[in-house]
Design a protein around this motif. Sequence first.
Motif: not given
Length: 252
Positions: A47-48, A53, A58, A61-62, A77-78, A80-81
Amino acid sequence: MKNKIIKYINSLETEKEIKILLACETGSRAWGFPSPDSDYDVRIIYKHNKEWYLSLNEEKDSITVFYEDNEIDISGWDIRKSLRLMKKSNAPLLERIQSPTLYKGDQEFIKEINDIAKANYSRIATIHHYLNLAKKKYEEISFESEYKLKSFFYALRSATACLWILEKEEIPPIEFPKMLEGLELQESLVMRINELIEVKAKVSESYRHKGEKELFEYMQNCIERAEIEGKNLPTTYGCMDELNVFFRKVID
């Protein structure tokens, strides 16, 4: 090697300004049939900070990086993804959250994401992944007099995962031996598979094998059943509200 991987994971957190929620082994080392020279396939969920977010843009996200002359592959993956993929019962994601080899992980997060995976599990979506992989790998080796044992096991595990999905309502286990134990298979087939796992543990990834008519017939039967019966599995949709609640909790 484990200490090296943990060092690279920690440096990745600093470099990318992320927090890694899960870092684990996947691929043959997690499936239960590695070769001595198998690569290390490390997969992460991260996560960031919360502000990341809230942007209208966007961002990527990877993450994919390689170390030790490509012997160590770290990608992931992040969150959210990851949760968007969870809604679709993405099979690689369902595998990595079960991995028996953890390099880093928040235990509460791992428990909760596994619970959410079970609640959102779609048999029809997951069998689609394993059936496509089983057919592809089976076609690669079925007409060759000699074939890579590595490719054989990819086809064998994917075909067995299809059988698991048809006969059980639980998510297929990442560990192939557990899959075999949970199904009612002919004892002779299981015995031969275990013998081949022992062979693979002693030979290189490039080793070529031949024969195994019974196991090829078994794979073909699994694939044919999955093509026919898989279409009739119930359609299940992930619960976006539940996933959103979990997402907000993780990034808060």
